[in-house]
Scaffold this motif. Structure first.
Motif, PDB file in Angstrom:
ATOM      1  N   ASN A  21       3.194 -17.117  19.935  1.00 26.41           N
ATOM      2  CA  ASN A  21       3.180 -17.760  21.247  1.00 26.41           C
ATOM      3  C   ASN A  21       2.737 -19.214  21.171  1.00 26.41           C
ATOM      4  O   ASN A  21       3.171 -20.039  21.986  1.00 26.41           O
ATOM      5  CB  ASN A  21       2.279 -16.975  22.212  1.00 26.41           C
ATOM      6  CG  ASN A  21       2.927 -15.659  22.630  1.00 26.41           C
ATOM      7  OD1 ASN A  21       4.124 -15.473  22.456  1.00 26.41           O
ATOM      8  ND2 ASN A  21       2.126 -14.741  23.161  1.00 26.41           N
ATOM      9  N   LEU A  24       5.761 -21.106  20.460  1.00 28.08           N
ATOM     10  CA  LEU A  24       6.687 -21.122  21.589  1.00 28.08           C
ATOM     11  C   LEU A  24       6.184 -21.986  22.745  1.00 28.08           C
ATOM     12  O   LEU A  24       6.971 -22.459  23.562  1.00 28.08           O
ATOM     13  CB  LEU A  24       6.930 -19.690  22.078  1.00 28.08           C
ATOM     14  CG  LEU A  24       7.957 -19.506  23.202  1.00 28.08           C
ATOM     15  CD1 LEU A  24       9.344 -19.953  22.742  1.00 28.08           C
ATOM     16  CD2 LEU A  24       7.984 -18.057  23.673  1.00 28.08           C
ATOM     17  N   ALA A  64      10.345 -18.725  30.912  1.00 33.48           N
ATOM     18  CA  ALA A  64      10.467 -18.199  29.550  1.00 33.48           C
ATOM     19  C   ALA A  64      11.930 -18.119  29.122  1.00 33.48           C
ATOM     20  O   ALA A  64      12.274 -18.397  27.966  1.00 33.48           O
ATOM     21  CB  ALA A  64       9.806 -16.830  29.455  1.00 33.48           C
ATOM     22  N   VAL A  68      13.329 -19.849  25.858  1.00 33.87           N
ATOM     23  CA  VAL A  68      13.939 -19.070  24.772  1.00 33.87           C
ATOM     24  C   VAL A  68      15.334 -19.578  24.448  1.00 33.87           C
ATOM     25  O   VAL A  68      15.727 -19.660  23.279  1.00 33.87           O
ATOM     26  CB  VAL A  68      13.969 -17.573  25.160  1.00 33.87           C
ATOM     27  CG1 VAL A  68      14.863 -16.785  24.207  1.00 33.87           C
ATOM     28  CG2 VAL A  68      12.558 -17.000  25.168  1.00 33.87           C
ATOM     29  N   VAL A  72      15.456 -20.522  20.495  1.00 40.17           N
ATOM     30  CA  VAL A  72      16.071 -19.615  19.521  1.00 40.17           C
ATOM     31  C   VAL A  72      16.947 -20.350  18.505  1.00 40.17           C
ATOM     32  O   VAL A  72      16.823 -20.124  17.289  1.00 40.17           O
ATOM     33  CB  VAL A  72      16.852 -18.491  20.237  1.00 40.17           C
ATOM     34  CG1 VAL A  72      17.796 -17.788  19.272  1.00 40.17           C
ATOM     35  CG2 VAL A  72      15.879 -17.489  20.848  1.00 40.17           C
ATOM     36  N   VAL A  95      18.033 -11.340  21.345  1.00 42.30           N
ATOM     37  CA  VAL A  95      16.603 -11.453  21.647  1.00 42.30           C
ATOM     38  C   VAL A  95      16.078 -10.064  21.988  1.00 42.30           C
ATOM     39  O   VAL A  95      16.565  -9.402  22.907  1.00 42.30           O
ATOM     40  CB  VAL A  95      16.365 -12.423  22.818  1.00 42.30           C
ATOM     41  CG1 VAL A  95      14.877 -12.475  23.167  1.00 42.30           C
ATOM     42  CG2 VAL A  95      16.879 -13.821  22.470  1.00 42.30           C
ATOM     43  N   THR A  98      10.308 -10.983  24.601  1.00 45.03           N
ATOM     44  CA  THR A  98       9.817 -12.290  25.029  1.00 45.03           C
ATOM     45  C   THR A  98       8.488 -12.095  25.747  1.00 45.03           C
ATOM     46  O   THR A  98       8.244 -11.035  26.333  1.00 45.03           O
ATOM     47  CB  THR A  98      10.800 -12.983  25.991  1.00 45.03           C
ATOM     48  OG1 THR A  98      11.005 -12.140  27.135  1.00 45.03           O
ATOM     49  CG2 THR A  98      12.134 -13.261  25.321  1.00 45.03           C
ATOM     50  N   LEU A 108       7.864 -13.829  21.031  1.00 42.82           N
ATOM     51  CA  LEU A 108       9.326 -13.963  21.032  1.00 42.82           C
ATOM     52  C   LEU A 108       9.834 -13.380  19.714  1.00 42.82           C
ATOM     53  O   LEU A 108       9.391 -13.769  18.638  1.00 42.82           O
ATOM     54  CB  LEU A 108       9.740 -15.421  21.142  1.00 42.82           C
ATOM     55  CG  LEU A 108      11.207 -15.738  20.812  1.00 42.82           C
ATOM     56  CD1 LEU A 108      12.150 -15.039  21.798  1.00 42.82           C
ATOM     57  CD2 LEU A 108      11.461 -17.241  20.808  1.00 42.82           C
ATOM     58  N   GLU A 109      10.735 -12.413  19.829  1.00 41.95           N
ATOM     59  CA  GLU A 109      11.338 -11.834  18.628  1.00 41.95           C
ATOM     60  C   GLU A 109      12.836 -11.733  18.844  1.00 41.95           C
ATOM     61  O   GLU A 109      13.292 -11.327  19.913  1.00 41.95           O
ATOM     62  CB  GLU A 109      10.755 -10.455  18.334  1.00 41.95           C
ATOM     63  CG  GLU A 109      11.271  -9.856  17.022  1.00 41.95           C
ATOM     64  CD  GLU A 109      10.585  -8.534  16.681  1.00 41.95           C
ATOM     65  OE1 GLU A 109       9.514  -8.568  16.043  1.00 41.95           O
ATOM     66  OE2 GLU A 109      11.128  -7.490  17.081  1.00 41.95           O
TER      67      GLU A 109
END
Length: 466
Positions: A21, A24, A64, A68, A72, A95, A98, A108-109
Protein backbone atom coordinates in the motif's frame (compact mmCIF):
# COMPACT_ATOMS: atom_id res chain seq x y z
CA UNK A 1 6.52 -5.14 -4.65
CA UNK A 2 6.57 -8.93 -4.65
CA UNK A 3 6.77 -10.86 -7.91
CA UNK A 4 6.29 -14.56 -8.52
CA UNK A 5 6.68 -16.14 -11.94
CA UNK A 6 4.96 -19.32 -13.08
CA UNK A 7 6.00 -20.93 -16.36
CA UNK A 8 2.87 -21.95 -18.25
CA UNK A 9 4.62 -22.89 -21.51
CA UNK A 10 8.19 -22.58 -22.78
CA UNK A 11 7.18 -19.16 -24.14
CA UNK A 12 4.39 -18.12 -21.76
CA UNK A 13 4.55 -17.03 -18.13
CA UNK A 14 2.11 -15.85 -15.50
CA UNK A 15 3.34 -13.18 -13.13
CA UNK A 16 1.61 -12.60 -9.80
CA UNK A 17 2.44 -9.08 -8.63
CA UNK A 18 1.66 -7.84 -5.12
CA UNK A 19 2.04 -4.11 -4.48
CA UNK A 20 2.40 -2.77 -0.94
CA UNK A 21 0.00 0.00 0.00
CA UNK A 22 2.92 2.34 0.59
CA UNK A 23 3.94 1.83 -3.06
CA UNK A 24 0.38 2.37 -4.24
CA UNK A 25 -0.18 5.51 -2.14
CA UNK A 26 1.34 7.97 -4.67
CA UNK A 27 -1.10 6.65 -7.29
CA UNK A 28 -4.01 7.02 -4.83
CA UNK A 29 -2.98 10.63 -4.14
CA UNK A 30 -2.64 11.40 -7.86
CA UNK A 31 -6.02 9.83 -8.61
CA UNK A 32 -7.68 11.85 -5.84
CA UNK A 33 -6.12 15.04 -7.26
CA UNK A 34 -7.18 14.26 -10.85
CA UNK A 35 -10.77 13.54 -9.83
CA UNK A 36 -10.84 16.76 -7.80
CA UNK A 37 -9.87 18.71 -10.92
CA UNK A 38 -12.90 17.38 -12.79
CA UNK A 39 -15.70 17.85 -10.25
CA UNK A 40 -17.80 20.84 -9.26
CA UNK A 41 -18.95 21.22 -5.66
CA UNK A 42 -20.86 24.24 -4.32
CA UNK A 43 -18.54 26.63 -2.51
CA UNK A 44 -15.37 25.42 -4.20
CA UNK A 45 -13.66 26.50 -7.36
CA UNK A 46 -13.23 23.77 -9.95
CA UNK A 47 -9.95 22.01 -9.30
CA UNK A 48 -9.76 23.14 -5.67
CA UNK A 49 -12.04 20.58 -4.04
CA UNK A 50 -10.35 19.04 -0.95
CA UNK A 51 -9.41 15.40 -1.31
CA UNK A 52 -11.45 14.31 1.69
CA UNK A 53 -14.61 15.77 0.17
CA UNK A 54 -13.85 13.98 -3.11
CA UNK A 55 -13.60 10.71 -1.23
CA UNK A 56 -16.82 11.40 0.66
CA UNK A 57 -18.63 12.26 -2.56
CA UNK A 58 -17.37 9.44 -4.78
CA UNK A 59 -16.10 6.85 -2.33
CA UNK A 60 -12.63 5.37 -1.93
CA UNK A 61 -13.45 2.67 -4.48
CA UNK A 62 -13.66 5.18 -7.34
CA UNK A 63 -10.32 6.70 -6.34
CA UNK A 64 -8.69 3.29 -5.99
CA UNK A 65 -10.06 2.23 -9.35
CA UNK A 66 -8.50 5.25 -11.05
CA UNK A 67 -5.22 4.64 -9.23
CA UNK A 68 -5.11 0.95 -10.14
CA UNK A 69 -5.78 1.71 -13.81
CA UNK A 70 -2.68 3.93 -13.87
CA UNK A 71 -0.53 1.84 -11.55
CA UNK A 72 -0.93 -1.66 -13.00
CA UNK A 73 0.84 -1.01 -16.35
CA UNK A 74 3.77 0.66 -14.59
CA UNK A 75 4.17 -2.08 -11.98
CA UNK A 76 3.87 -4.68 -14.75
CA UNK A 77 6.68 -3.01 -16.75
CA UNK A 78 8.82 -2.85 -13.62
CA UNK A 79 8.16 -6.54 -12.92
CA UNK A 80 9.22 -7.77 -16.35
CA UNK A 81 12.40 -5.71 -16.08
CA UNK A 82 13.14 -7.07 -12.60
CA UNK A 83 12.63 -10.64 -13.84
CA UNK A 84 14.56 -10.02 -17.09
CA UNK A 85 11.65 -11.11 -19.31
CA UNK A 86 11.20 -10.17 -22.99
CA UNK A 87 7.47 -9.88 -23.79
CA UNK A 88 6.49 -10.61 -27.40
CA UNK A 89 2.85 -9.63 -27.03
CA UNK A 90 0.51 -7.55 -24.90
CA UNK A 91 -0.18 -9.08 -21.46
CA UNK A 92 -3.53 -10.39 -20.25
CA UNK A 93 -3.99 -8.52 -16.96
CA UNK A 94 -6.34 -9.53 -14.16
CA UNK A 95 -6.64 -7.53 -10.92
CA UNK A 96 -7.42 -9.96 -8.10
CA UNK A 97 -7.49 -7.60 -5.11
CA UNK A 98 -7.42 -3.87 -4.28
CA UNK A 99 -7.42 -1.94 -1.00
CA UNK A 100 -10.92 -0.88 0.07
CA UNK A 101 -9.85 2.04 2.28
CA UNK A 102 -6.90 4.29 3.01
CA UNK A 103 -5.93 2.12 5.99
CA UNK A 104 -6.80 -1.24 4.44
CA UNK A 105 -4.28 -4.04 4.80
CA UNK A 106 -5.47 -5.60 1.54
CA UNK A 107 -2.78 -4.98 -1.09
CA UNK A 108 -3.12 -4.41 -4.80
CA UNK A 109 -2.57 -7.80 -6.42
CA UNK A 110 -2.83 -8.69 -10.07
CA UNK A 111 -1.71 -11.34 -12.50
CA UNK A 112 -0.18 -10.85 -15.93
CA UNK A 113 -0.19 -13.66 -18.46
CA UNK A 114 2.13 -12.93 -21.37
CA UNK A 115 4.04 -14.69 -24.13
CA UNK A 116 7.75 -14.06 -23.86
CA UNK A 117 10.87 -14.57 -25.89
CA UNK A 118 12.45 -17.92 -25.02
CA UNK A 119 15.95 -18.02 -23.57
CA UNK A 120 18.76 -19.85 -25.35
CA UNK A 121 22.54 -19.62 -25.61
CA UNK A 122 23.97 -18.22 -28.82
CA UNK A 123 27.17 -19.78 -30.19
CA UNK A 124 30.48 -17.98 -30.55
CA UNK A 125 29.91 -16.28 -33.91
CA UNK A 126 33.61 -15.81 -34.60
CA UNK A 127 34.04 -19.59 -34.68
CA UNK A 128 31.28 -20.19 -37.23
CA UNK A 129 32.28 -21.08 -40.79
CA UNK A 130 29.36 -21.27 -43.20
CA UNK A 131 29.60 -22.68 -46.73
CA UNK A 132 27.69 -20.76 -49.42
CA UNK A 133 27.28 -21.14 -53.21
CA UNK A 134 29.54 -19.27 -55.58
CA UNK A 135 28.46 -16.05 -57.26
CA UNK A 136 28.75 -17.52 -60.74
CA UNK A 137 27.65 -15.98 -64.02
CA UNK A 138 26.94 -18.35 -66.89
CA UNK A 139 26.19 -17.80 -70.55
CA UNK A 140 22.61 -18.77 -69.74
CA UNK A 141 22.37 -15.85 -67.30
CA UNK A 142 23.44 -13.42 -70.00
CA UNK A 143 21.23 -15.00 -72.64
CA UNK A 144 18.19 -14.96 -70.33
CA UNK A 145 18.65 -11.24 -69.69
CA UNK A 146 19.05 -10.69 -73.40
CA UNK A 147 15.92 -12.71 -74.14
CA UNK A 148 13.93 -10.67 -71.63
CA UNK A 149 15.04 -7.50 -73.40
CA UNK A 150 14.09 -8.95 -76.76
CA UNK A 151 10.60 -9.65 -75.52
CA UNK A 152 10.21 -6.04 -74.45
CA UNK A 153 10.88 -5.04 -78.08
CA UNK A 154 8.65 -7.73 -79.57
CA UNK A 155 5.70 -7.00 -81.87
CA UNK A 156 2.41 -8.90 -82.19
CA UNK A 157 1.49 -10.07 -85.67
CA UNK A 158 -1.82 -11.64 -86.71
CA UNK A 159 -1.52 -15.21 -88.02
CA UNK A 160 -3.93 -17.37 -90.00
CA UNK A 161 -3.47 -20.72 -88.23
CA UNK A 162 -4.76 -22.63 -85.18
CA UNK A 163 -3.77 -21.21 -81.78
CA UNK A 164 -0.82 -22.75 -79.95
CA UNK A 165 1.17 -22.21 -76.78
CA UNK A 166 2.37 -18.62 -76.14
CA UNK A 167 0.00 -17.13 -78.73
CA UNK A 168 -1.95 -13.99 -77.87
CA UNK A 169 -5.68 -14.35 -78.45
CA UNK A 170 -8.84 -12.27 -78.34
CA UNK A 171 -11.82 -14.27 -77.05
CA UNK A 172 -15.46 -14.07 -75.98
CA UNK A 173 -16.65 -16.04 -72.95
CA UNK A 174 -20.06 -17.22 -71.79
CA UNK A 175 -20.63 -19.23 -68.59
CA UNK A 176 -23.86 -21.19 -68.04
CA UNK A 177 -25.16 -23.22 -65.09
CA UNK A 178 -28.10 -25.54 -65.74
CA UNK A 179 -28.68 -23.74 -69.05
CA UNK A 180 -28.79 -20.23 -67.51
CA UNK A 181 -26.16 -17.67 -68.50
CA UNK A 182 -24.49 -16.48 -65.28
CA UNK A 183 -21.62 -14.49 -66.79
CA UNK A 184 -20.34 -13.30 -70.16
CA UNK A 185 -17.43 -11.21 -71.41
CA UNK A 186 -16.41 -10.01 -74.87
CA UNK A 187 -13.05 -9.05 -76.35
CA UNK A 188 -10.92 -10.55 -73.60
CA UNK A 189 -7.16 -10.70 -74.25
CA UNK A 190 -5.42 -13.88 -73.18
CA UNK A 191 -2.01 -15.44 -73.79
CA UNK A 192 -2.01 -19.21 -73.92
CA UNK A 193 0.08 -20.65 -71.12
CA UNK A 194 -0.07 -17.54 -68.91
CA UNK A 195 -2.40 -19.26 -66.44
CA UNK A 196 -4.32 -16.06 -65.74
CA UNK A 197 -7.75 -17.50 -66.55
CA UNK A 198 -9.84 -20.58 -65.76
CA UNK A 199 -8.28 -24.01 -65.55
CA UNK A 200 -8.88 -25.78 -68.85
CA UNK A 201 -8.76 -22.59 -70.94
CA UNK A 202 -5.42 -23.44 -72.57
CA UNK A 203 -6.56 -26.92 -73.57
CA UNK A 204 -9.79 -25.51 -74.98
CA UNK A 205 -8.12 -22.83 -77.09
CA UNK A 206 -5.16 -24.79 -78.39
CA UNK A 207 -5.95 -25.98 -81.92
CA UNK A 208 -8.85 -23.54 -82.48
CA UNK A 209 -8.75 -21.09 -85.39
CA UNK A 210 -10.25 -17.60 -85.51
CA UNK A 211 -14.06 -17.78 -85.72
CA UNK A 212 -14.31 -21.19 -84.04
CA UNK A 213 -15.67 -21.94 -80.57
CA UNK A 214 -15.76 -24.77 -78.06
CA UNK A 215 -17.22 -25.55 -74.64
CA UNK A 216 -15.56 -27.00 -71.56
CA UNK A 217 -16.42 -27.42 -67.89
CA UNK A 218 -14.68 -25.10 -65.43
CA UNK A 219 -14.93 -23.77 -61.89
CA UNK A 220 -15.88 -20.09 -61.62
CA UNK A 221 -13.29 -18.15 -59.64
CA UNK A 222 -15.16 -14.91 -58.91
CA UNK A 223 -18.59 -13.34 -58.73
CA UNK A 224 -21.86 -14.58 -57.29
CA UNK A 225 -21.24 -18.17 -58.40
CA UNK A 226 -17.61 -18.38 -57.25
CA UNK A 227 -16.54 -21.99 -56.70
CA UNK A 228 -19.40 -23.48 -58.74
CA UNK A 229 -19.00 -25.67 -61.81
CA UNK A 230 -20.16 -24.11 -65.08
CA UNK A 231 -20.16 -24.80 -68.82
CA UNK A 232 -17.76 -22.31 -70.40
CA UNK A 233 -18.24 -21.44 -74.07
CA UNK A 234 -15.17 -19.76 -75.53
CA UNK A 235 -15.13 -18.15 -78.99
CA UNK A 236 -11.76 -17.37 -80.57
CA UNK A 237 -11.84 -14.02 -82.38
CA UNK A 238 -8.19 -13.63 -83.41
CA UNK A 239 -4.73 -15.13 -82.99
CA UNK A 240 -1.46 -13.21 -82.84
CA UNK A 241 2.07 -14.40 -82.33
CA UNK A 242 5.03 -12.62 -80.84
CA UNK A 243 7.81 -11.73 -83.25
CA UNK A 244 11.16 -10.98 -81.64
CA UNK A 245 13.81 -8.68 -83.16
CA UNK A 246 16.98 -10.20 -84.58
CA UNK A 247 19.93 -10.34 -82.22
CA UNK A 248 22.42 -8.12 -84.03
CA UNK A 249 24.25 -4.83 -83.74
CA UNK A 250 21.12 -2.94 -84.80
CA UNK A 251 19.21 -4.37 -81.86
CA UNK A 252 22.09 -3.52 -79.48
CA UNK A 253 22.03 0.09 -80.72
CA UNK A 254 18.27 0.32 -80.20
CA UNK A 255 18.20 -1.35 -76.79
CA UNK A 256 21.36 0.12 -75.27
CA UNK A 257 24.09 2.74 -75.53
CA UNK A 258 26.44 0.26 -77.22
CA UNK A 259 27.20 0.00 -80.94
CA UNK A 260 27.74 -3.73 -81.14
CA UNK A 261 26.00 -6.79 -79.76
CA UNK A 262 29.24 -8.07 -78.23
CA UNK A 263 29.72 -4.84 -76.26
CA UNK A 264 26.12 -5.05 -75.10
CA UNK A 265 26.59 -8.68 -73.99
CA UNK A 266 29.68 -7.73 -72.01
CA UNK A 267 27.70 -5.11 -70.12
CA UNK A 268 24.93 -7.63 -69.49
CA UNK A 269 27.54 -10.01 -68.10
CA UNK A 270 28.72 -7.32 -65.68
CA UNK A 271 25.12 -6.64 -64.67
CA UNK A 272 24.57 -10.36 -64.17
CA UNK A 273 27.68 -10.53 -61.99
CA UNK A 274 26.28 -7.84 -59.71
CA UNK A 275 22.98 -9.70 -59.50
CA UNK A 276 24.84 -12.93 -58.70
CA UNK A 277 26.80 -11.24 -55.92
CA UNK A 278 23.61 -9.83 -54.41
CA UNK A 279 22.01 -13.27 -54.66
CA UNK A 280 25.04 -14.78 -52.93
CA UNK A 281 24.68 -12.28 -50.07
CA UNK A 282 21.03 -13.26 -49.71
CA UNK A 283 21.96 -16.93 -49.73
CA UNK A 284 24.60 -16.20 -47.08
CA UNK A 285 21.97 -14.55 -44.89
CA UNK A 286 19.61 -17.50 -45.25
CA UNK A 287 22.39 -20.00 -44.62
CA UNK A 288 23.48 -18.08 -41.51
CA UNK A 289 19.99 -17.93 -40.00
CA UNK A 290 19.32 -21.52 -41.03
CA UNK A 291 22.53 -22.73 -39.38
CA UNK A 292 21.71 -21.03 -36.08
CA UNK A 293 18.08 -22.15 -36.07
CA UNK A 294 19.06 -25.74 -36.87
CA UNK A 295 21.54 -25.80 -34.00
CA UNK A 296 19.31 -24.03 -31.48
CA UNK A 297 16.05 -25.10 -29.89
CA UNK A 298 13.88 -22.00 -30.38
CA UNK A 299 10.24 -22.55 -29.38
CA UNK A 300 7.68 -20.16 -30.85
CA UNK A 301 4.84 -18.58 -28.80
CA UNK A 302 1.71 -20.53 -29.74
CA UNK A 303 -0.78 -17.68 -29.44
CA UNK A 304 1.32 -15.25 -31.43
CA UNK A 305 2.00 -17.93 -34.03
CA UNK A 306 -1.73 -18.52 -34.45
CA UNK A 307 -2.46 -14.82 -34.96
CA UNK A 308 0.47 -14.39 -37.34
CA UNK A 309 -0.65 -17.41 -39.38
CA UNK A 310 -4.16 -15.93 -39.57
CA UNK A 311 -2.72 -12.64 -40.87
CA UNK A 312 -0.66 -14.53 -43.46
CA UNK A 313 -3.73 -16.47 -44.58
CA UNK A 314 -5.72 -13.26 -45.01
CA UNK A 315 -3.01 -11.95 -47.31
CA UNK A 316 -3.25 -15.13 -49.42
CA UNK A 317 -7.01 -15.44 -49.87
CA UNK A 318 -9.89 -12.96 -49.72
CA UNK A 319 -11.97 -15.33 -47.57
CA UNK A 320 -9.86 -17.35 -45.10
CA UNK A 321 -12.79 -19.67 -44.42
CA UNK A 322 -12.42 -20.95 -48.00
CA UNK A 323 -8.68 -21.52 -47.75
CA UNK A 324 -7.37 -24.94 -48.71
CA UNK A 325 -5.43 -27.18 -46.32
CA UNK A 326 -2.29 -26.44 -48.35
CA UNK A 327 -2.79 -22.69 -47.95
CA UNK A 328 -3.39 -23.03 -44.23
CA UNK A 329 -0.25 -25.12 -43.87
CA UNK A 330 1.77 -22.60 -45.87
CA UNK A 331 0.48 -19.70 -43.72
CA UNK A 332 1.40 -21.58 -40.54
CA UNK A 333 4.87 -22.47 -41.79
CA UNK A 334 5.45 -18.86 -42.76
CA UNK A 335 4.38 -17.71 -39.29
CA UNK A 336 6.73 -20.23 -37.66
CA UNK A 337 9.63 -18.98 -39.79
CA UNK A 338 8.81 -15.29 -39.26
CA UNK A 339 8.65 -15.59 -35.49
CA UNK A 340 11.71 -17.81 -35.20
CA UNK A 341 13.70 -15.33 -37.28
CA UNK A 342 12.43 -12.45 -35.15
CA UNK A 343 13.34 -14.21 -31.90
CA UNK A 344 16.81 -15.05 -33.17
CA UNK A 345 17.48 -11.55 -34.53
CA UNK A 346 16.32 -9.93 -31.29
CA UNK A 347 18.66 -12.19 -29.32
CA UNK A 348 21.57 -11.39 -31.65
CA UNK A 349 20.86 -7.67 -31.46
CA UNK A 350 20.83 -7.79 -27.68
CA UNK A 351 23.94 -9.95 -27.36
CA UNK A 352 25.91 -7.69 -29.73
CA UNK A 353 24.67 -4.56 -27.91
CA UNK A 354 23.46 -3.00 -31.16
CA UNK A 355 22.48 0.65 -30.84
CA UNK A 356 19.80 2.31 -32.95
CA UNK A 357 20.21 6.01 -33.55
CA UNK A 358 17.62 8.60 -34.42
CA UNK A 359 19.21 8.81 -37.86
CA UNK A 360 18.81 5.04 -38.36
CA UNK A 361 15.07 5.17 -37.74
CA UNK A 362 14.46 8.29 -39.81
CA UNK A 363 16.38 6.90 -42.78
CA UNK A 364 14.48 3.63 -42.52
CA UNK A 365 11.10 5.36 -42.44
CA UNK A 366 12.13 7.69 -45.27
CA UNK A 367 13.10 4.69 -47.43
CA UNK A 368 9.77 3.00 -46.71
CA UNK A 369 7.94 6.22 -47.60
CA UNK A 370 9.87 6.40 -50.87
CA UNK A 371 8.88 2.84 -51.76
CA UNK A 372 5.22 3.80 -51.45
CA UNK A 373 5.61 7.18 -53.13
CA UNK A 374 4.74 9.09 -49.93
CA UNK A 375 6.12 12.31 -48.49
CA UNK A 376 8.68 11.25 -45.83
CA UNK A 377 7.61 13.86 -43.26
CA UNK A 378 3.95 12.93 -43.59
CA UNK A 379 4.78 9.25 -43.32
CA UNK A 380 6.95 9.76 -40.22
CA UNK A 381 4.21 11.86 -38.67
CA UNK A 382 1.70 9.07 -39.31
CA UNK A 383 4.01 6.50 -37.71
CA UNK A 384 4.43 8.68 -34.62
CA UNK A 385 0.70 9.39 -34.28
CA UNK A 386 -0.19 5.71 -34.60
CA UNK A 387 2.31 4.64 -31.96
CA UNK A 388 4.37 2.61 -34.44
CA UNK A 389 7.72 4.27 -33.83
CA UNK A 390 8.89 1.58 -31.40
CA UNK A 391 8.09 -1.14 -33.93
CA UNK A 392 10.06 0.70 -36.61
CA UNK A 393 13.03 1.03 -34.26
CA UNK A 394 12.84 -2.71 -33.54
CA UNK A 395 12.96 -3.51 -37.26
CA UNK A 396 16.00 -1.27 -37.70
CA UNK A 397 17.69 -2.93 -34.72
CA UNK A 398 17.12 -6.39 -36.17
CA UNK A 399 18.59 -5.34 -39.52
CA UNK A 400 21.66 -3.84 -37.86
CA UNK A 401 21.97 -6.86 -35.59
CA UNK A 402 21.89 -9.24 -38.55
CA UNK A 403 24.60 -7.31 -40.39
CA UNK A 404 26.76 -7.12 -37.27
CA UNK A 405 26.36 -10.84 -36.66
CA UNK A 406 27.18 -11.74 -40.26
CA UNK A 407 30.33 -9.59 -40.11
CA UNK A 408 31.49 -11.78 -37.21
CA UNK A 409 31.02 -15.00 -39.20
CA UNK A 410 33.31 -16.51 -41.83
CA UNK A 411 31.62 -17.38 -45.13
CA UNK A 412 33.39 -19.71 -47.52
CA UNK A 413 32.96 -21.39 -50.88
CA UNK A 414 35.02 -24.54 -51.51
CA UNK A 415 37.25 -23.66 -48.57
CA UNK A 416 37.98 -20.11 -49.76
CA UNK A 417 36.79 -17.10 -47.77
CA UNK A 418 34.10 -15.01 -49.44
CA UNK A 419 34.20 -11.24 -48.97
CA UNK A 420 30.68 -9.90 -48.41
CA UNK A 421 31.72 -6.49 -47.06
CA UNK A 422 30.15 -4.83 -50.10
CA UNK A 423 26.77 -5.87 -48.72
CA UNK A 424 27.48 -6.10 -44.99
CA UNK A 425 29.46 -2.87 -44.70
CA UNK A 426 32.18 -2.12 -42.21
CA UNK A 427 31.40 -1.09 -38.65
CA UNK A 428 33.86 1.83 -38.71
CA UNK A 429 32.44 3.05 -42.01
CA UNK A 430 28.91 2.95 -40.60
CA UNK A 431 29.96 4.95 -37.54
CA UNK A 432 31.49 7.63 -39.75
CA UNK A 433 28.40 7.77 -41.96
CA UNK A 434 26.11 8.10 -38.94
CA UNK A 435 28.24 10.90 -37.47
CA UNK A 436 28.26 12.76 -40.79
CA UNK A 437 24.49 12.46 -41.08
CA UNK A 438 23.63 13.60 -37.53
CA UNK A 439 22.96 17.21 -38.53
CA UNK A 440 20.70 16.22 -41.42
CA UNK A 441 18.92 13.71 -39.16
CA UNK A 442 18.19 16.42 -36.64
CA UNK A 443 16.68 18.60 -39.34
CA UNK A 444 14.52 15.74 -40.58
CA UNK A 445 13.45 14.88 -37.05
CA UNK A 446 12.52 18.48 -36.39
CA UNK A 447 10.48 18.59 -39.57
CA UNK A 448 8.73 15.37 -38.65
CA UNK A 449 8.01 16.62 -35.15
CA UNK A 450 6.70 19.89 -36.57
CA UNK A 451 4.40 17.94 -38.87
CA UNK A 452 3.07 15.94 -35.92
CA UNK A 453 2.59 19.08 -33.86
CA UNK A 454 0.79 20.83 -36.71
CA UNK A 455 -1.55 17.89 -37.16
CA UNK A 456 -2.21 17.71 -33.43
CA UNK A 457 -2.98 21.43 -33.38
CA UNK A 458 -5.50 21.01 -36.20
CA UNK A 459 -7.19 18.17 -34.34
CA UNK A 460 -7.24 20.22 -31.13
CA UNK A 461 -8.77 23.22 -32.92
CA UNK A 462 -11.42 20.99 -34.45
CA UNK A 463 -12.26 19.52 -31.05
CA UNK A 464 -12.54 23.02 -29.52
CA UNK A 465 -14.83 24.09 -32.35
CA UNK A 466 -17.13 21.18 -31.59
Amino acid sequence: MKISVKNLEPTKVELTITVDNDELKPYIDDARTEIAKQVNLPGFRKGHVPGKLVEQRFGFGAIAGEAVQNAVPEFYNQAIQDKDLRPMDQPKLDVTSTPDSETSETPLEFTAEVEVRPQFDLPDLSSLVIEIPAAEVTDDDVNNRLETLRKSYATLVSVDRPAKADDFTNIDLEATIDGDVVDSQEGVSYQLGSGTMLDGMDEALEGLSAGEDTTFEGTLEAGEHEGEKAQIKVTLNSVKEEQLPELNDEFATEASEYDTLEEFKEQLRKDSAEVAEARQATEARDAFLGKLEDDLDIPVPSGLKERTADQNLRSMVADPSKATDEQKKEAEEQAEKQLRDQILLDALTESLDVKVSQNDVINFLASVAQQYGMDPNQFISSVVRNGQLQGAAAEVARSKGLLAAMRAVTFQHDGEDVDLSKFLGEEEEQVEQEAAADEQASVQAAEAAAAVAAEATKEGDAADAE
